[in-house]
Scaffold this motif. Structure first.
Motif, PDB file in Angstrom:
ATOM      1  N   VAL A  80       2.918  17.384   8.029  1.00  0.00           N
ATOM      2  CA  VAL A  80       3.801  16.317   7.917  1.00  0.00           C
ATOM      3  C   VAL A  80       4.990  17.350   7.925  1.00  0.00           C
ATOM      4  O   VAL A  80       5.236  18.069   6.993  1.00  0.00           O
ATOM      5  CB  VAL A  80       3.981  15.364   6.929  1.00  0.00           C
ATOM      6  N   ARG A  81       6.133  17.229   8.634  1.00  0.00           N
ATOM      7  CA  ARG A  81       7.453  17.978   8.421  1.00  0.00           C
ATOM      8  C   ARG A  81       8.608  16.775   8.852  1.00  0.00           C
ATOM      9  O   ARG A  81       8.662  16.249   9.863  1.00  0.00           O
ATOM     10  CB  ARG A  81       7.529  18.894   9.625  1.00  0.00           C
ATOM     11  N   ARG A 128       9.313  14.111   7.374  1.00  0.00           N
ATOM     12  CA  ARG A 128       8.546  12.906   7.293  1.00  0.00           C
ATOM     13  C   ARG A 128       7.937  12.421   8.782  1.00  0.00           C
ATOM     14  O   ARG A 128       7.739  11.274   9.002  1.00  0.00           O
ATOM     15  CB  ARG A 128       9.638  11.645   7.071  1.00  0.00           C
ATOM     16  N   GLN A 129       7.781  13.509   9.331  1.00  0.00           N
ATOM     17  CA  GLN A 129       7.079  13.221  11.131  1.00  0.00           C
ATOM     18  C   GLN A 129       5.707  13.752  10.928  1.00  0.00           C
ATOM     19  O   GLN A 129       5.562  15.133  10.562  1.00  0.00           O
ATOM     20  CB  GLN A 129       8.109  13.648  12.314  1.00  0.00           C
ATOM     21  N   ALA A 132       9.171  13.772  -0.159  1.00  0.00           N
ATOM     22  CA  ALA A 132       9.408  12.787   0.672  1.00  0.00           C
ATOM     23  C   ALA A 132       7.964  12.818   1.917  1.00  0.00           C
ATOM     24  O   ALA A 132       7.513  11.976   2.330  1.00  0.00           O
ATOM     25  CB  ALA A 132      10.547  12.627   1.682  1.00  0.00           C
ATOM     26  N   ASP A 133       7.638  14.105   2.206  1.00  0.00           N
ATOM     27  CA  ASP A 133       6.916  14.514   3.127  1.00  0.00           C
ATOM     28  C   ASP A 133       5.421  14.042   2.668  1.00  0.00           C
ATOM     29  O   ASP A 133       4.680  13.633   3.319  1.00  0.00           O
ATOM     30  CB  ASP A 133       6.582  16.007   3.383  1.00  0.00           C
ATOM     31  N   GLU A 177       0.838   7.888   3.416  1.00  0.00           N
ATOM     32  CA  GLU A 177       0.717   6.696   4.356  1.00  0.00           C
ATOM     33  C   GLU A 177       0.080   6.960   5.408  1.00  0.00           C
ATOM     34  O   GLU A 177      -0.653   6.086   5.927  1.00  0.00           O
ATOM     35  CB  GLU A 177       2.344   6.435   4.661  1.00  0.00           C
ATOM     36  N   ARG A 204       4.973  10.298   2.713  1.00  0.00           N
ATOM     37  CA  ARG A 204       4.684  10.076   4.222  1.00  0.00           C
ATOM     38  C   ARG A 204       3.243  10.489   4.688  1.00  0.00           C
ATOM     39  O   ARG A 204       2.554   9.827   5.535  1.00  0.00           O
ATOM     40  CB  ARG A 204       5.750  10.837   5.172  1.00  0.00           C
TER      41      ARG A 204
END
Length: 262
Positions: free
Chosen positions: A166-167, A169-170, A143-144, A150, A147
């Motif tokens: 990224v961690r 998704r941030q 998922a990360d 993106e 992200r």
């Protein structure tokens, strides 16, 4: 005959070492490589004369490898052969990295040279898709990675970088003009947790004949010190130097390396 326009970093040395036919090693004044010996140096103010000299030497192909900054130009030092190129050079110096490289490639091509990428002349610089490390990415890592792709895509529109951290998704860090090492060093100095990934991919808008993202063993060490759990690279889009050492470093630090298909 191939000429390598060599900059700083380890890439010029690895490319030159792997080539069966010895290339002509060239560099721009102020950005001499340390990984390979320069045979021909030039000032940006003398670019036109330099290209004429390459033709006389029998060079037909050019490959740009390594990092090069933006030099200041002394207008009084511009020679006659370079004068017609001044508008393009000025535009390149005022553009982002992607725009600047496209302008330089255009100059080389208009002078009659074929511009080839490092990964074209040495295909083994690119690793196959997959995970060659003992540690494997989990679902949260995937998922990360999505992200991260993106984020780099959004960064491409602004021509500002090729990597991010990224961690959950941030985005916890993004690359800027100072590069990936600076980003990881800054992340290490402000630890705010553990886990997450380093994601690295080419800009979607860039000409892949120059400035393809690159990692090496030092990148792994810095990612580990920054508290990250793994490194995700776009498969076919990131050069990996000293590949066995990179895998060994990942295994040593307990990180995974994922060459992620697009």
């Amino acid at each position: 005959m191939l000429a390598l326009i060599a900059g700083t970093g380890a890439l010029p040395g690895e490319v030159a070492q792997r080539l069966a036919d010895k290339p002509l090693i060239c560099s721009m004044a102020g950005f001499a490589p340390t990984s390979v010996r320069t045979e021909c140096s030039f000032r940006l103010e003398h670019l036109g004369s330099f290209l004429e000299d390459l033709s006389v030497r029998g060079v037909t192909e050019i490959c740009m490898v390594g990092a090069v900054g933006r030099p200041s130009i002394d207008p009084s030092a511009i020679d006659a052969a370079t004068m017609p190129l001044v508008p393009v050079i000025q535009a390149a110096l005022g553009a982002g990295d992607d725009g600047a490289l496209k302008a330089v490639i255009k100059i080389f091509e208009q002078a009659g040279f074929t511009v080839r990428s490092a990964q074209e002349v040495v295909p083994e610089l690119l690793m196959e898709a997959g995970v060659p490390t003992r540690v494997q990415p989990g679902e949260l890592d995937k998922a990360d990675a999505l992200r991260g792709a993106e984020i780099v895509e959004a960064m491409s529109a602004a021509d500002i970088g090729q990597s991010c951290a990224v961690r959950a998704r941030q985005a916890i860090a993004v690359e800027n003009a100072f590069g990936t090492d600076w980003m990881l060093d800054a992340l290490q100095k402000r630890p705010d947790g553990q886990g997450g990934i380093l994601f690295k991919a080419p800009k979607s808008t860039q000409d892949r004949r120059a400035d393809l993202p690159t990692i090496g063993p030092a990148t792994v060490t810095m990612a580990a010190r920054a508290g990250l759990s793994g490194i995700v690279l776009e498969a076919g889009g990131v050069i990996v130097l000293s590949q066995d050492d990179v895998i060994e470093a990942c295994n040593h630090h307990g990180l995974y390396l994922w060459l992620r298909p697009v």
